[in-house]
Motif scaffolding. Structure first.
Motif, PDB file in Angstrom:
ATOM      1  N   LYS A 188      64.195   3.766  14.110  1.00 15.73           N
ATOM      2  CA  LYS A 188      64.951   4.759  13.366  1.00 15.73           C
ATOM      3  C   LYS A 188      65.665   4.018  12.241  1.00 15.73           C
ATOM      4  CE  LYS A 188      67.594   8.911  14.247  1.00 15.73           C
ATOM      5  NZ  LYS A 188      68.393   9.689  15.201  1.00 15.73           N
ATOM      6  N   PHE A 189      65.148   4.212  11.037  1.00 12.90           N
ATOM      7  CA  PHE A 189      65.625   3.453   9.879  1.00 12.90           C
ATOM      8  C   PHE A 189      65.421   1.967  10.174  1.00 12.90           C
ATOM      9  CE2 PHE A 189      68.347   7.337   9.953  1.00 12.90           C
ATOM     10  CZ  PHE A 189      67.682   7.977   8.906  1.00 12.90           C
ATOM     11  N   ILE A 190      66.504   1.183  10.160  1.00 11.99           N
ATOM     12  CA  ILE A 190      66.338  -0.262  10.412  1.00 11.99           C
ATOM     13  C   ILE A 190      66.601  -0.612  11.879  1.00 11.99           C
ATOM     14  CG2 ILE A 190      66.901  -0.953   8.044  1.00 11.99           C
ATOM     15  CD1 ILE A 190      69.741  -1.638   9.116  1.00 11.99           C
ATOM     16  N   PHE A 191      66.948   0.443  12.688  1.00  9.45           N
ATOM     17  CA  PHE A 191      67.292   0.190  14.102  1.00  9.45           C
ATOM     18  C   PHE A 191      66.094   0.418  15.013  1.00  9.45           C
ATOM     19  CE2 PHE A 191      71.184   1.743  12.013  1.00  9.45           C
ATOM     20  CZ  PHE A 191      71.990   0.621  12.186  1.00  9.45           C
ATOM     21  N   LYS A 192      66.120  -0.275  16.132  1.00 11.05           N
ATOM     22  CA  LYS A 192      65.111  -0.059  17.172  1.00 11.05           C
ATOM     23  C   LYS A 192      65.808   0.492  18.411  1.00 11.05           C
ATOM     24  CE  LYS A 192      61.744  -3.599  15.882  1.00 11.05           C
ATOM     25  NZ  LYS A 192      61.113  -4.859  16.306  1.00 11.05           N
ATOM     26  N   GLN A 193      65.240   1.569  18.982  1.00 10.51           N
ATOM     27  CA  GLN A 193      65.809   2.152  20.200  1.00 10.51           C
ATOM     28  C   GLN A 193      64.814   2.036  21.347  1.00 10.51           C
ATOM     29  OE1 GLN A 193      66.786   6.186  19.051  1.00 10.51           O
ATOM     30  NE2 GLN A 193      68.965   5.718  19.084  1.00 10.51           N
ATOM     31  N   LYS A 194      65.289   1.498  22.477  1.00 13.74           N
ATOM     32  CA  LYS A 194      64.431   1.436  23.664  1.00 13.74           C
ATOM     33  C   LYS A 194      64.579   2.736  24.446  1.00 13.74           C
ATOM     34  CE  LYS A 194      64.138  -3.507  24.615  1.00 13.74           C
ATOM     35  NZ  LYS A 194      64.501  -4.574  25.556  1.00 13.74           N
ATOM     36  N   LYS A 195      63.452   3.285  24.873  1.00 18.51           N
ATOM     37  CA  LYS A 195      63.487   4.518  25.660  1.00 18.51           C
ATOM     38  C   LYS A 195      62.875   4.231  27.027  1.00 18.51           C
ATOM     39  CE  LYS A 195      62.008   9.371  25.376  1.00 18.51           C
ATOM     40  NZ  LYS A 195      60.736   9.456  26.076  1.00 18.51           N
ATOM     41  N   SER A 196      63.637   4.550  28.099  1.00 17.76           N
ATOM     42  CA  SER A 196      63.186   4.287  29.464  1.00 17.76           C
ATOM     43  C   SER A 196      62.911   5.609  30.173  1.00 17.76           C
ATOM     44  CB  SER A 196      64.280   3.509  30.213  1.00 17.76           C
ATOM     45  OG  SER A 196      63.992   3.446  31.589  1.00 17.76           O
ATOM     46  N   ASP A 197      61.660   5.805  30.634  1.00 23.11           N
ATOM     47  CA  ASP A 197      61.274   7.015  31.366  1.00 23.11           C
ATOM     48  C   ASP A 197      60.790   6.619  32.759  1.00 23.11           C
ATOM     49  OD1 ASP A 197      61.759   8.360  29.022  1.00 23.11           O
ATOM     50  OD2 ASP A 197      59.656   8.481  28.430  1.00 23.11           O
ATOM     51  N   VAL A 198      61.138   7.447  33.755  1.00 20.53           N
ATOM     52  CA  VAL A 198      60.760   7.153  35.140  1.00 20.53           C
ATOM     53  C   VAL A 198      60.001   8.337  35.721  1.00 20.53           C
ATOM     54  CG1 VAL A 198      61.629   6.734  37.484  1.00 20.53           C
ATOM     55  CG2 VAL A 198      62.703   5.593  35.537  1.00 20.53           C
ATOM     56  N   CYS A 199      58.964   8.018  36.496  1.00 23.20           N
ATOM     57  CA  CYS A 199      58.180   9.055  37.173  1.00 23.20           C
ATOM     58  C   CYS A 199      57.956   8.605  38.620  1.00 23.20           C
ATOM     59  CB  CYS A 199      56.838   9.213  36.453  1.00 23.20           C
ATOM     60  SG  CYS A 199      55.812  10.531  37.079  1.00 23.20           S
ATOM     61  N   MET A 200      58.234   9.502  39.581  1.00 22.58           N
ATOM     62  CA  MET A 200      58.045   9.173  40.992  1.00 22.58           C
ATOM     63  C   MET A 200      56.919  10.041  41.535  1.00 22.58           C
ATOM     64  SD  MET A 200      59.582   6.869  42.817  1.00 22.58           S
ATOM     65  CE  MET A 200      61.252   6.725  42.211  1.00 22.58           C
ATOM     66  N   ILE A 201      55.858   9.420  42.012  1.00 23.09           N
ATOM     67  CA  ILE A 201      54.668  10.143  42.482  1.00 23.09           C
ATOM     68  C   ILE A 201      54.485   9.863  43.971  1.00 23.09           C
ATOM     69  CG2 ILE A 201      52.178  10.488  42.162  1.00 23.09           C
ATOM     70  CD1 ILE A 201      52.509   9.391  39.317  1.00 23.09           C
ATOM     71  N   ASP A 202      54.259  10.926  44.760  1.00 20.08           N
ATOM     72  CA  ASP A 202      54.081  10.696  46.197  1.00 20.08           C
ATOM     73  C   ASP A 202      52.628  10.357  46.515  1.00 20.08           C
ATOM     74  OD1 ASP A 202      52.624  13.060  46.438  1.00 20.08           O
ATOM     75  OD2 ASP A 202      54.245  14.197  47.384  1.00 20.08           O
ATOM     76  N   ARG A 203      52.362  10.071  47.783  1.00 19.88           N
ATOM     77  CA  ARG A 203      51.034   9.565  48.158  1.00 19.88           C
ATOM     78  C   ARG A 203      49.921  10.581  47.955  1.00 19.88           C
ATOM     79  NH1 ARG A 203      53.191  10.199  53.419  1.00 19.88           N
ATOM     80  NH2 ARG A 203      53.683   8.004  53.644  1.00 19.88           N
ATOM     81  N   GLU A 204      50.277  11.888  47.850  1.00 22.80           N
ATOM     82  CA  GLU A 204      49.241  12.894  47.599  1.00 22.80           C
ATOM     83  C   GLU A 204      48.947  13.069  46.114  1.00 22.80           C
ATOM     84  OE1 GLU A 204      51.751  14.140  49.905  1.00 22.80           O
ATOM     85  OE2 GLU A 204      50.519  13.610  51.629  1.00 22.80           O
ATOM     86  N   GLY A 205      49.703  12.366  45.261  1.00 23.51           N
ATOM     87  CA  GLY A 205      49.484  12.510  43.823  1.00 23.51           C
ATOM     88  C   GLY A 205      50.317  13.611  43.211  1.00 23.51           C
ATOM     89  N   VAL A 206      51.376  14.041  43.913  1.00 20.63           N
ATOM     90  CA  VAL A 206      52.273  15.065  43.377  1.00 20.63           C
ATOM     91  C   VAL A 206      53.456  14.372  42.716  1.00 20.63           C
ATOM     92  CG1 VAL A 206      53.775  17.028  43.933  1.00 20.63           C
ATOM     93  CG2 VAL A 206      51.595  16.753  45.117  1.00 20.63           C
ATOM     94  N   VAL A 207      53.738  14.761  41.468  1.00 19.53           N
ATOM     95  CA  VAL A 207      54.886  14.205  40.752  1.00 19.53           C
ATOM     96  C   VAL A 207      56.140  14.878  41.295  1.00 19.53           C
ATOM     97  CG1 VAL A 207      56.013  13.986  38.503  1.00 19.53           C
ATOM     98  CG2 VAL A 207      53.521  13.767  38.687  1.00 19.53           C
ATOM     99  N   ARG A 208      56.991  14.102  41.980  1.00 18.03           N
ATOM    100  CA  ARG A 208      58.172  14.681  42.614  1.00 18.03           C
ATOM    101  C   ARG A 208      59.432  14.496  41.777  1.00 18.03           C
ATOM    102  NH1 ARG A 208      57.098  16.094  47.860  1.00 18.03           N
ATOM    103  NH2 ARG A 208      58.951  17.346  47.516  1.00 18.03           N
ATOM    104  N   PHE A 209      59.361  13.600  40.779  1.00 18.93           N
ATOM    105  CA  PHE A 209      60.480  13.433  39.861  1.00 18.93           C
ATOM    106  C   PHE A 209      59.934  12.851  38.565  1.00 18.93           C
ATOM    107  CE2 PHE A 209      63.486  10.714  37.687  1.00 18.93           C
ATOM    108  CZ  PHE A 209      64.612  11.522  37.587  1.00 18.93           C
TER     109      PHE A 209
END
Length: 710
Positions: free
Chosen positions: A607-628
């Motif tokens: 963003k302009f001369i700045f750099k922003q780090k973006k952290s995203d989290v995904c929790m997937i259960d053993r059946e392949g369902v995204v729970r968070f």
């Protein structure tokens, strides 16, 4: 002894369905449909369908490990106003007496036009209660034609003694009775009383039905106790139905989505159970079904049920024509008009077709289109016909029609309206979608579901009539659930989980008992039960040195397939990429524990001369369902023993401090089979105290994943 089976029965207004399911694999072994026996009582139909299911599929009564049925009886009784008059005895004392008198007096509830749930109210000062007084008041209510007594006192959830006195006296005088504290443990006297009144109004009829149904199952020689579907997707014993029939209200709606989630990997989705007359629409978020308090006659109650929206848009919805143009779809269905669908007949029945218009019910406009062939038999134009004509219904689907006759029918309608058959069908589809789209968008907004990740799932016999066309218009992914026409019945059959562990232990210690209890809870949760619903009984056979732990619990209403293969890292990355809406190259599988896969994406935005780090989290259960899944969310991995040294600094790092206070982040924990939601905690002290109780059973070295966000 053969393999163990589970039987589900769904008693609908038109048909009674039954399925037999393999208890180990959850495969459907057999399915059956018979007309519902209204004249001879529902119980007769249940006996008939169970006996047919057993005999035609060589299933022995002793091989049935679980049997449950979903009933629309409580819902229908309320819709039709077929309920008992209720006598309310309100109680309170001192400062609370005045408000308690007002809040326990429940206004008549309109259930249907001109049909009311009526009640008569009496109030007594709690400090003056005695046996003689109660006898007089209950007799007075009985003389006023009340069939059931409701006892409701301010703060009875803390001390139900006075409500119990009323219940006991009413039973002595031969009346059905219930108390507010039996229905809900929540404060809110008016809502608790209202819920108790609705429940009480159903008791006499449901007692009769429960007795007949229980005997019907006993007559089939099945030893397993009959369970009844609840509105929250679980099941309860028939004894519980006698006490709290309100819990079965709307249970038919819960069964369909419960069945779908057993077979389908749905993280965020909208589920459509589409029949011939109406569609029930419910929401799935983070692999769970959304639940809220139900309303009766426009009044809120403490009944927890699925959040379901019902619309008169379905496979049999009839087509309306006004001033030479298609103007509407429904609300009447071919079933209501007593007509078959145009798309399910043979083409020879539509030779020399004649278009005309009917009024399905008295008072309806005569603008519902029908087609009559040279044999003089009439058929209704339907939404199913339009969807089939335009190719929305997949080959082999339950709703697939006879294309030859359907083309003849729609060409005749097109010719009558001076447009092509396809234009006529498209107009019908557009009208149907215009009714469904606002409801879907409202649910997506209300539950904050990511439109880029949502899946539309079709169930019921007509799922394919509605879902593919709607998904195309909205640009969403879609699927038709496996065994869609029997999805509700399957949901009933899979609604309860039972697990058992036996161990040879001589002179078991308290520690041994605690250990087997924890192990059976973990086992039943792995099998799909909600941990908070699990009940455990322990049996100690000292003669044979055997300790037995038996657990029962309601299903979590999620996909479960014991034959699932392990999900590969590539599949997990693809799922997380779709869920978070980021490029798969930025996603890493960080760690795994229990049923959980912790996925993380870190991207850098300029963003302009700045750099922003973006952290995203995904929790997937053993059946392949995204729970968070969360944007600007952070994770932390720690062992139980590191709660103070490692977890608390992590929470502190993401706490916002101001002059006035400290705002802790919203926190979820994931460990073993459990997802612990701590987002409601306001202070670090609250968070830690709840957390310590919940993770008490973990060993010091057990791994916990934490995610935090503001």
């Amino acid at each position: 002894m053969g393999k163990k089976v589970r039987i589900g029965i769904d008693v609908g207004g038109t048909f009674t369905d039954a399925v037999a399911i393999d208890n180990e694999t959850y495969d459907v072994i057999a399915k059956m449909k018979i007309p519902t026996t209204h004249k001879d009582g529902v119980a007769k139909g249940i006996v008939t369908i169970i006996q047919k299911l057993l005999s035609e599929n060589n299933i022995l009564p002793e091989d049935v490990s679980f049997i449950a049925h979903g009933t629309t009886q409580a819902t229908n009784a309320l819709l039709e106003g077929d309920v008992a008059k209720v006598g309310i005895i309100g109680m309170g004392t001192g400062m609370d007496a005045r408000s308690a008198k007002k809040e326990t007096s429940i206004e008549h509830i309109e259930l249907a036009p001109g049909k009311y749930l009526t009640s008569t109210h009496e109030f007594i000062d709690s400090s003056e209660i005695n046996d003689e007084m109660l006898g007089e008041i209950i007799s007075k209510l009985k003389d006023a034609d009340c069939e059931v007594i409701v006892a409701s006192e301010a703060y009875s959830v803390d001390d139900p003694e006075n409500e119990n006195k009323v219940i006991k006296k009413a039973q002595e005088l031969g009346m059905f009775s219930t108390g507010g504290h039996e229905i809900s443990q929540l404060y809110g006297l008016k809502m608790r009383t209202r819920t108790a009144v609705v429940n009480a109004s159903l008791i006499p009829k449901m007692m009769q039905t429960a007795d007949m149904t229980e005997k019907a199952v006993q007559d089939t020689k099945i030893k397993s106790n009959l369970m009844i579907m609840r509105a929250d997707g679980g099941v309860m014993s028939i004894n519980e139905v006698r006490q709290r029939p309100i819990l079965t209200m709307l249970s038919g709606l819960a069964a369909g989505v419960a069945g779908a989630l057993m077979y389908e990997k749905v993280s965020d989705g909208i589920f459509f159970e589409v029949g011939g007359t109406s569609v029930d629409i419910s929401v799935i978020k983070n692999g769970k079904v959304m639940i809220k308090y139900a309303q009766v006659g426009g009044h809120k109650t403490y009944l927890r049920s699925l959040d379901v929206r019902t619309l008169a848009v379905a496979g049999g919805s009839m087509i309306r024509v006004r001033n030479g143009e298609i103007c509407d779809v429904g609300p009447r269905s071919a079933h209501i008009a007593g007509l078959d669908y145009e798309c399910f007949t043979d083409a020879e029945n539509l030779k020399d077709p004649l278009i005309s218009f009917v009024s399905p019910r008295q008072g309806d406009p005569d603008e519902y289109a029908i087609i009559t062939g040279e044999k003089g038999i009439s058929y209704s134009y339907t939404l199913a016909g339009a969807a089939n004509l335009l190719g929305y219904v997949p080959a082999g689907d339950y709703a697939q029609g006879n294309q030859e006759s359907n083309i003849v029918a729609w060409k005749a309608l097109g010719d009558y309206l001076h447009i092509s058959a396809e234009e006529a069908a498209q107009k019908v589809i557009d009208l149907a979608i215009s009714k469904l789209e606002p409801v879907v968008q409202e649910l997506i907004n209300e539950y904050e579901i990511d439109p880029g990740f949502v899946m539309l799932v079709g169930g019921g016999g007509s799922g394919a009539v509605v879902v593919p066309a709607l998904a195309k218009k909205l640009g969403y992914k879609w699927k038709i659930a496996k065994n869609a026409p029997y999805i509700s019945t399957i949901g009933v059959a899979l609604a309860m989980v039972r697990e058992q562990i036996e161990r040879s232990i001589a002179n078991p210690t308290d520690e041994d008992i605690k250990k087997i209890r924890l192990d059976v809870i973990e086992k039943i949760v792995q099998s799909g039960a909600q941990e908070e619903t699990v009940e455990v009984s322990i049996e100690v056979d000292s003669q044979r040195n055997i300790v037995r732990a038996i657990a029962t619990g309601a299903t979590e209403m999620r996909q479960k397939n014991l034959k699932n293969s392990i999900i590969s890292q590539e599949e997990l990355i693809k799922l997380a990429s779709d869920a978070l809406g980021v490029d798969s190259s930025s996603i890493k599988l960080i760690a795994q524990t229990g049923r959980w896969n912790l996925m993380h994406s870190q991207t850098i935005k300029k963003k302009f001369i700045f750099k922003q780090k973006k952290s995203d989290v995904c929790m997937i259960d053993r059946e392949g369902v995204v729970r968070f899944k969360g944007s600007n969310t952070f994770y932390h991995i720690f062992e139980k023993r590191e709660l103070e040294s490692s977890f608390l600094p992590f929470v502190d790092e993401h706490t916002i401090y101001s002059d006035a206070n400290a705002t802790i982040p919203k926190v979820y924990l994931f460990y073993k089979e459990k997802m612990l939601d701590l987002t409601g905690m306001q202070t670090i002290e609250q968070l830690v105290s709840i957390m310590e109780v919940e993770i008490e059973s973990l060993t010091d070295t057990d791994t916990i994943f934490a995610v935090a966000y503001q």
